[in-house]
Design an enzyme around this catalytic site. Structure first.
Site, short mmCIF file in Angstrom:
data_model
loop_
_atom_site.label_atom_id
_atom_site.label_comp_id
_atom_site.label_asym_id
_atom_site.label_seq_id
_atom_site.Cartn_x
_atom_site.Cartn_y
_atom_site.Cartn_z
N ASN A 106 21.54 -73.78 -23.75
CA ASN A 106 20.16 -73.80 -23.73
C ASN A 106 19.49 -73.39 -24.63
O ASN A 106 20.39 -72.82 -26.08
CB ASN A 106 19.04 -74.19 -22.84
CG ASN A 106 18.16 -74.94 -23.11
OD1 ASN A 106 17.63 -76.00 -23.95
ND2 ASN A 106 17.87 -75.16 -21.39
N HIS A 111 30.09 -52.52 -34.19
CA HIS A 111 30.39 -51.07 -34.33
C HIS A 111 30.98 -49.93 -33.64
O HIS A 111 30.96 -50.43 -31.46
CB HIS A 111 29.31 -50.08 -34.93
CG HIS A 111 28.64 -51.11 -36.51
ND1 HIS A 111 28.60 -50.92 -37.10
CD2 HIS A 111 27.81 -51.76 -35.77
CE1 HIS A 111 27.73 -51.49 -38.12
NE2 HIS A 111 26.99 -52.48 -37.30
N ALA A 136 16.61 -63.97 -15.25
CA ALA A 136 15.81 -63.79 -16.60
C ALA A 136 15.69 -62.41 -17.20
O ALA A 136 15.57 -61.71 -16.39
CB ALA A 136 15.23 -64.69 -16.72
N ARG A 191 28.57 -54.44 -17.08
CA ARG A 191 29.69 -54.55 -15.97
C ARG A 191 29.98 -55.76 -15.29
O ARG A 191 28.85 -56.58 -15.58
CB ARG A 191 29.05 -53.09 -15.40
CG ARG A 191 29.00 -52.31 -15.62
CD ARG A 191 30.08 -51.59 -16.29
NE ARG A 191 30.27 -49.57 -16.86
CZ ARG A 191 30.01 -49.80 -18.23
NH1 ARG A 191 30.10 -50.61 -19.33
NH2 ARG A 191 29.96 -48.35 -18.26
N LYS A 193 22.15 -54.98 -12.42
CA LYS A 193 22.54 -54.08 -11.21
C LYS A 193 22.04 -55.43 -10.11
O LYS A 193 21.18 -56.42 -10.16
CB LYS A 193 21.93 -52.86 -10.75
CG LYS A 193 21.86 -51.83 -11.79
CD LYS A 193 22.99 -51.29 -11.61
CE LYS A 193 22.73 -49.91 -12.30
NZ LYS A 193 23.65 -49.17 -13.16
N ARG A 197 21.39 -59.29 -4.85
CA ARG A 197 21.48 -59.52 -3.75
C ARG A 197 23.18 -60.64 -3.93
O ARG A 197 23.69 -60.73 -4.64
CB ARG A 197 21.27 -61.18 -3.46
CG ARG A 197 19.48 -60.90 -2.66
CD ARG A 197 19.16 -62.61 -2.35
NE ARG A 197 17.90 -62.76 -2.74
CZ ARG A 197 17.42 -63.37 -3.26
NH1 ARG A 197 17.84 -64.31 -2.98
NH2 ARG A 197 16.15 -62.96 -3.95
C1 LIG Z 1 24.66 -49.38 -26.68
C2 LIG Z 1 26.61 -49.95 -26.78
C3 LIG Z 1 26.61 -50.41 -27.88
C4 LIG Z 1 27.20 -49.04 -25.85
O1 LIG Z 1 28.43 -49.94 -25.58
P1 LIG Z 1 29.28 -48.31 -24.67
O2 LIG Z 1 29.92 -47.13 -25.49
O3 LIG Z 1 30.62 -49.39 -24.67
O4 LIG Z 1 28.84 -47.77 -23.43
P2 LIG Z 1 28.82 -48.35 -22.42
O5 LIG Z 1 28.89 -50.09 -22.12
O6 LIG Z 1 30.06 -47.82 -21.78
O7 LIG Z 1 27.44 -48.24 -21.29
C5 LIG Z 1 27.32 -46.76 -20.93
C6 LIG Z 1 25.72 -47.22 -20.13
O8 LIG Z 1 24.67 -46.96 -20.57
C7 LIG Z 1 24.69 -48.71 -19.88
N1 LIG Z 1 23.84 -49.46 -21.51
C8 LIG Z 1 24.71 -50.30 -22.39
N2 LIG Z 1 23.70 -50.91 -23.17
C9 LIG Z 1 22.76 -50.99 -22.54
C10 LIG Z 1 21.44 -51.20 -22.34
N3 LIG Z 1 21.87 -52.13 -23.61
N4 LIG Z 1 20.33 -51.20 -21.78
C11 LIG Z 1 21.00 -50.34 -20.85
N5 LIG Z 1 21.45 -49.21 -20.62
C12 LIG Z 1 22.57 -49.71 -21.10
C13 LIG Z 1 25.54 -48.78 -18.87
O9 LIG Z 1 25.35 -50.20 -18.10
C14 LIG Z 1 26.31 -47.89 -19.15
O10 LIG Z 1 25.85 -47.34 -17.99
P3 LIG Z 1 26.77 -46.94 -16.22
O11 LIG Z 1 27.50 -46.12 -17.48
O12 LIG Z 1 25.54 -46.80 -15.88
O13 LIG Z 1 27.20 -48.09 -16.35
C15 LIG Z 1 26.10 -51.31 -26.31
O14 LIG Z 1 25.67 -51.10 -24.28
C16 LIG Z 1 25.68 -52.45 -26.85
O15 LIG Z 1 24.01 -52.39 -26.66
N6 LIG Z 1 26.33 -53.25 -27.66
C17 LIG Z 1 26.02 -54.22 -28.56
C18 LIG Z 1 25.42 -53.27 -29.46
C19 LIG Z 1 25.37 -54.95 -30.70
O16 LIG Z 1 23.97 -55.53 -31.18
N7 LIG Z 1 25.78 -55.27 -31.94
C20 LIG Z 1 25.37 -55.92 -32.65
C21 LIG Z 1 26.38 -56.26 -33.86
S1 LIG Z 1 25.44 -54.58 -34.46
#
Ligand SMILES: CC(C)(COP(=O)(O)OP(=O)(O)OC[C@H]1O[C@@H](n2cnc3c(N)ncnc32)[C@H](O)[C@@H]1OP(=O)(O)O)[C@@H](O)C(=O)NCCC(=O)NCCS
Length: 209
Positions: free
Chosen positions: A108, A139, A180, A186, A200, A203
């Protein structure tokens, strides 16, 4: 006589590109319908495959047309197996050498698919407004053993609620619903409802239509 004149006028108008709602293009067996404001950018060495139909920039009559982009870079592959609709204002980008597979359903308005490696979307998948699906962080956090990239797989008959974010490496099982505003970090089991930040389980054993 008057009705015949109107019908004839309409038939002629349909053949004039200026009056048509869409421009139709064929790439092998894929049909691409480009609605007003839609741009399809294809690098010379990209591949478009499948035998589906892709509508780019679709909008309901009450909406205004925003810019809609589908861009496939050098070596990128886009396949469309069924009828997949990308609504006005959305952006789908397939980076160099990346593979995006679309089954059927829709993306959408104002949503983004950023494919740097591999994203597969199944059949009958509903993706609401303002959703981001991105298979790379782009990164790396120093001293983290987590990869920067990871393929995303979205199973058949999945519903992704508005303003949700699907991050790298996530697999969403068939029939699942993403509430939403979720951030999915995960895998999501088939037939479950997940939600929240990070998402998380809310249901199990759900069905939706
Ligand atoms: C921050 C980030 C880089 C971390 O990635 P990572 O090192 O692989 O971390 P993980 O996925 O293992 O996450 C670590 C924990 O934080 C949580 N987490 C990750 N992103 C989160 C978010 N946006 N909000 C809340 N919790 C988050 C994960 O669920 C995990 O929790 P858990 O260990 O209880 O399962 C990634 O989550 C992210 O936001 N990526 C998008 C980056 C982006 O916007 N890039 C655009 C180009 S600049």
């Amino acid at each position: 006589m008057l009705m015949r004149g109107i019908r004839l006028g309409k038939r002629i108008a349909d053949r004039l590109p200026i009056f048509r709602a869409t421009r139709r293009r064929k790439f092998g067996r894929i049909t691409v319908e480009l609605w007003r404001g839609a741009v399809l950018k294809r690098a010379r060495n990209c591949t478009l495959s499948g035998d589906g139909r892709l509508d780019v920039g679709f909008r309901w009559p009450a909406y205004l047309a925003d810019k809609t982009l589908v861009a496939v870079s050098d070596g990128g592959q886009l396949s469309v197996e069924g009828h997949f609709t990308i609504y006005t204002g959305s952006k789908v980008v397939v980076d160099q050498g990346a593979v995006l597979e679309l089954g059927s359903g829709y993306l959408n308005s104002n949503s983004t698919i950023s494919c740097f490696n591999s994203i597969k979307i199944g059949r009958d998948v509903m993706i609401a407004e303002n959703v981001s699906i991105r298979d790379s962080d782009n990164h790396t956090i120093v001293n983290s053993n987590r990869p920067q990239d990871g393929a995303i797989v979205i199973g058949d008959h999945v519903w992704i609620g508005m303003n949700s974010i699907i991050l790298k490496g996530v697999k969403i099982g068939p029939g699942a619903v993403i509430a939403a505003g979720s951030v999915v970090t995960r895998d999501v089991e088939a037939g479950t409802l997940v939600g929240g930040v990070p998402a998380k389980l809310l249901r199990s054993n759900i069905e939706w239509h």
